[in-house]
Design a protein around this motif. Structure first.
Motif, PDB file in Angstrom:
ATOM      1  N   LEU A   1      50.570  31.534  36.912  1.00 23.73           N
ATOM      2  CA  LEU A   1      51.307  32.736  36.527  1.00 23.73           C
ATOM      3  C   LEU A   1      50.621  33.990  37.042  1.00 23.73           C
ATOM      4  O   LEU A   1      51.283  34.967  37.398  1.00 23.73           O
ATOM      5  CB  LEU A   1      51.435  32.809  35.002  1.00 23.73           C
ATOM      6  CG  LEU A   1      52.085  31.611  34.308  1.00 23.73           C
ATOM      7  CD1 LEU A   1      52.289  31.926  32.830  1.00 23.73           C
ATOM      8  CD2 LEU A   1      53.407  31.230  34.959  1.00 23.73           C
ATOM      9  N   THR A   2      49.289  33.984  37.040  1.00 25.56           N
ATOM     10  CA  THR A   2      48.532  35.107  37.580  1.00 25.56           C
ATOM     11  C   THR A   2      47.212  34.578  38.104  1.00 25.56           C
ATOM     12  O   THR A   2      46.900  33.398  37.989  1.00 25.56           O
ATOM     13  CB  THR A   2      48.332  36.220  36.534  1.00 25.56           C
ATOM     14  OG1 THR A   2      47.874  37.413  37.189  1.00 25.56           O
ATOM     15  CG2 THR A   2      47.346  35.815  35.448  1.00 25.56           C
ATOM     16  N   ASN A   3      46.438  35.469  38.717  1.00 28.46           N
ATOM     17  CA  ASN A   3      45.209  35.040  39.372  1.00 28.46           C
ATOM     18  C   ASN A   3      44.132  36.112  39.261  1.00 28.46           C
ATOM     19  O   ASN A   3      44.379  37.239  38.827  1.00 28.46           O
ATOM     20  CB  ASN A   3      45.492  34.711  40.842  1.00 28.46           C
ATOM     21  CG  ASN A   3      46.133  35.878  41.571  1.00 28.46           C
ATOM     22  OD1 ASN A   3      45.503  36.885  41.834  1.00 28.46           O
ATOM     23  ND2 ASN A   3      47.430  35.762  41.865  1.00 28.46           N
ATOM     24  N   PHE A   4      42.940  35.734  39.647  1.00 27.20           N
ATOM     25  CA  PHE A   4      41.778  36.605  39.503  1.00 27.20           C
ATOM     26  C   PHE A   4      41.951  37.923  40.250  1.00 27.20           C
ATOM     27  O   PHE A   4      41.659  38.994  39.721  1.00 27.20           O
ATOM     28  CB  PHE A   4      40.537  35.866  40.001  1.00 27.20           C
ATOM     29  CG  PHE A   4      39.247  36.590  39.740  1.00 27.20           C
ATOM     30  CD1 PHE A   4      38.709  36.643  38.473  1.00 27.20           C
ATOM     31  CD2 PHE A   4      38.561  37.205  40.778  1.00 27.20           C
ATOM     32  CE1 PHE A   4      37.524  37.300  38.228  1.00 27.20           C
ATOM     33  CE2 PHE A   4      37.367  37.865  40.554  1.00 27.20           C
ATOM     34  CZ  PHE A   4      36.842  37.913  39.267  1.00 27.20           C
ATOM     35  N   ASP A   5      42.448  37.869  41.486  1.00 25.89           N
ATOM     36  CA  ASP A   5      42.598  39.092  42.271  1.00 25.89           C
ATOM     37  C   ASP A   5      43.558  40.077  41.611  1.00 25.89           C
ATOM     38  O   ASP A   5      43.309  41.290  41.601  1.00 25.89           O
ATOM     39  CB  ASP A   5      43.091  38.742  43.679  1.00 25.89           C
ATOM     40  CG  ASP A   5      42.027  38.041  44.512  1.00 25.89           C
ATOM     41  OD1 ASP A   5      41.350  37.155  43.969  1.00 25.89           O
ATOM     42  OD2 ASP A   5      41.875  38.377  45.702  1.00 25.89           O
ATOM     43  N   THR A   6      44.662  39.560  41.071  1.00 29.23           N
ATOM     44  CA  THR A   6      45.626  40.434  40.393  1.00 29.23           C
ATOM     45  C   THR A   6      45.017  41.026  39.129  1.00 29.23           C
ATOM     46  O   THR A   6      45.205  42.219  38.842  1.00 29.23           O
ATOM     47  CB  THR A   6      46.907  39.656  40.043  1.00 29.23           C
ATOM     48  OG1 THR A   6      47.480  39.127  41.243  1.00 29.23           O
ATOM     49  CG2 THR A   6      47.927  40.556  39.360  1.00 29.23           C
ATOM     50  N   ILE A   7      44.288  40.218  38.375  1.00 30.18           N
ATOM     51  CA  ILE A   7      43.618  40.705  37.162  1.00 30.18           C
ATOM     52  C   ILE A   7      42.679  41.857  37.511  1.00 30.18           C
ATOM     53  O   ILE A   7      42.667  42.898  36.846  1.00 30.18           O
ATOM     54  CB  ILE A   7      42.821  39.561  36.494  1.00 30.18           C
ATOM     55  CG1 ILE A   7      43.765  38.532  35.865  1.00 30.18           C
ATOM     56  CG2 ILE A   7      41.831  40.109  35.481  1.00 30.18           C
ATOM     57  CD1 ILE A   7      44.247  38.859  34.486  1.00 30.18           C
ATOM     58  N   VAL A   8      41.866  41.668  38.555  1.00 29.34           N
ATOM     59  CA  VAL A   8      40.899  42.693  38.957  1.00 29.34           C
ATOM     60  C   VAL A   8      41.617  43.980  39.366  1.00 29.34           C
ATOM     61  O   VAL A   8      41.211  45.085  38.992  1.00 29.34           O
ATOM     62  CB  VAL A   8      40.016  42.166  40.108  1.00 29.34           C
ATOM     63  CG1 VAL A   8      39.194  43.292  40.725  1.00 29.34           C
ATOM     64  CG2 VAL A   8      39.100  41.062  39.608  1.00 29.34           C
ATOM     65  N   LYS A   9      42.693  43.845  40.130  1.00 33.02           N
ATOM     66  CA  LYS A   9      43.440  45.023  40.580  1.00 33.02           C
ATOM     67  C   LYS A   9      44.049  45.778  39.403  1.00 33.02           C
ATOM     68  O   LYS A   9      43.941  47.013  39.320  1.00 33.02           O
ATOM     69  CB  LYS A   9      44.543  44.598  41.552  1.00 33.02           C
ATOM     70  CG  LYS A   9      45.337  45.761  42.126  1.00 33.02           C
ATOM     71  CD  LYS A   9      46.374  45.278  43.128  1.00 33.02           C
ATOM     72  CE  LYS A   9      47.164  46.459  43.706  1.00 33.02           C
ATOM     73  NZ  LYS A   9      48.212  45.999  44.667  1.00 33.02           N
ATOM     74  N   ILE A  10      44.676  45.067  38.489  1.00 36.24           N
ATOM     75  CA  ILE A  10      45.276  45.709  37.314  1.00 36.24           C
ATOM     76  C   ILE A  10      44.195  46.349  36.448  1.00 36.24           C
ATOM     77  O   ILE A  10      44.373  47.459  35.911  1.00 36.24           O
ATOM     78  CB  ILE A  10      46.082  44.687  36.487  1.00 36.24           C
ATOM     79  CG1 ILE A  10      47.289  44.166  37.297  1.00 36.24           C
ATOM     80  CG2 ILE A  10      46.544  45.297  35.167  1.00 36.24           C
ATOM     81  CD1 ILE A  10      48.317  45.215  37.638  1.00 36.24           C
ATOM     82  N   ALA A  11      43.057  45.675  36.309  1.00 36.98           N
ATOM     83  CA  ALA A  11      41.961  46.212  35.497  1.00 36.98           C
ATOM     84  C   ALA A  11      41.458  47.533  36.060  1.00 36.98           C
ATOM     85  O   ALA A  11      41.153  48.473  35.309  1.00 36.98           O
ATOM     86  CB  ALA A  11      40.824  45.197  35.419  1.00 36.98           C
ATOM     87  N   ALA A  12      41.379  47.636  37.382  1.00 35.22           N
ATOM     88  CA  ALA A  12      40.938  48.880  38.009  1.00 35.22           C
ATOM     89  C   ALA A  12      41.993  49.967  37.864  1.00 35.22           C
ATOM     90  O   ALA A  12      41.671  51.136  37.573  1.00 35.22           O
ATOM     91  CB  ALA A  12      40.627  48.641  39.484  1.00 35.22           C
ATOM     92  N   GLU A  13      43.255  49.611  38.028  1.00 39.26           N
ATOM     93  CA  GLU A  13      44.340  50.594  37.928  1.00 39.26           C
ATOM     94  C   GLU A  13      44.442  51.183  36.528  1.00 39.26           C
ATOM     95  O   GLU A  13      44.821  52.353  36.365  1.00 39.26           O
ATOM     96  CB  GLU A  13      45.673  49.935  38.301  1.00 39.26           C
ATOM     97  CG  GLU A  13      45.806  49.605  39.780  1.00 39.26           C
ATOM     98  CD  GLU A  13      47.101  48.871  40.092  1.00 39.26           C
ATOM     99  OE1 GLU A  13      47.829  48.511  39.136  1.00 39.26           O
ATOM    100  OE2 GLU A  13      47.380  48.656  41.296  1.00 39.26           O
ATOM    101  N   THR A  14      44.123  50.395  35.522  1.00 33.03           N
ATOM    102  CA  THR A  14      44.256  50.843  34.138  1.00 33.03           C
ATOM    103  C   THR A  14      42.958  51.401  33.564  1.00 33.03           C
ATOM    104  O   THR A  14      42.916  51.779  32.397  1.00 33.03           O
ATOM    105  CB  THR A  14      44.739  49.685  33.244  1.00 33.03           C
ATOM    106  OG1 THR A  14      43.821  48.571  33.358  1.00 33.03           O
ATOM    107  CG2 THR A  14      46.130  49.223  33.659  1.00 33.03           C
ATOM    108  N   GLY A  15      41.907  51.460  34.383  1.00 27.84           N
ATOM    109  CA  GLY A  15      40.642  52.009  33.911  1.00 27.84           C
ATOM    110  C   GLY A  15      39.800  51.061  33.094  1.00 27.84           C
ATOM    111  O   GLY A  15      38.792  51.462  32.509  1.00 27.84           O
TER     112      GLY A  15
END
Length: 212
Positions: free
Chosen positions: A171-185
């Motif tokens: 459903l999701t992956n590490f790269d997407t998690i990292v990107k969203i985490a950076a975008e949301t601070g």
């Protein structure tokens, strides 16, 4: 879907990123991430997103599926809920055969030749899900593939799944998690490279203290 589930997992702490204070895995490897997808079960909103998404994956990628089999123990509840949504039978596979009763490793009715999808919560190196697939194949099932909530995308895991001819849709992956985490601070932008460096080579700890 990958962004929705990434936001969901981060919002409830199911995926916890801590690059400056790494966790220690059982193997001794230092990790900037800790994942506990069991937490998805206690959030109604996240659970609904996860199970609906797993059902969508099964329908779109494994339309011939006849049975869902959860991994023990984390995949069992997800397999049960997804199977309910799809009106399909389900069971689960133990990490080993019971030492009492009938000595089952596979729980639930499984007929030889049935087409099975494995429901898994997390894939890192792929070892545990490969053992599940082998148990199902030994029982005569045709394993179509895996539907998982989250994958690290580690090369070792990708290679091992490919060697076993196991398809995985996460459903999701590490790269997407990292990107969203950076975008949301949730993490600093400069932490992204450190986290990806860990994913690329978990044995190399040079990413630790990268911003100090």
């Amino acid at each position: 879907m990958d962004k929705l589930i990434a936001k969901d997992l981060l919002s409830i702490g199911a995926v916890f990123l801590r690059p400056d204070e790494p966790f220690t895995w059982a193997s001794g490897i230092k990790s900037p991430v800790y994942c506990d997808n069991r937490l998805t079960l206690t959030s109604v909103k996240v659970r609904t997103d996860v199970e609906n998404s797993l059902a969508k994956v099964v329908k779109e990628h494994y339309p011939e599926a006849e049975v869902l089999m959860g991994t023990s123990t984390a995949g069992i509840a997800h397999a049960a809920i997804t199977a309910h949504l799809l009106d399909m039978p389900m069971g689960y596979v133990r990490s080993g055969s019971k030492d009492h009763g009938r000595g089952n490793q596979i729980e639930g009715k499984l007929e030889p030749g049935q087409k099975v999808v494995i429901i898994e919560d997390l894939i890192s190196t792929g070892g545990s899900v490969i053992e599940v697939a082998q148990a199902l194949r030994d029982a005569g099932a045709e394993v179509l593939g895996i539907a998982s909530i989250f994958t690290y995308g580690m090369q070792k895991g990708l290679d091992r799944l490919a060697a076993e001819n196991l398809k995985n849709i996460s459903l999701t992956n590490f790269d997407t998690i990292v990107k969203i985490a950076a975008e949301t601070g949730y993490i600093k932008n400069e932490d992204m490279d450190r986290l990806i460096a860990f994913r690329n080579n978990p044995s190399d700890e040079s990413w630790i203290g990268g911003n100090k």
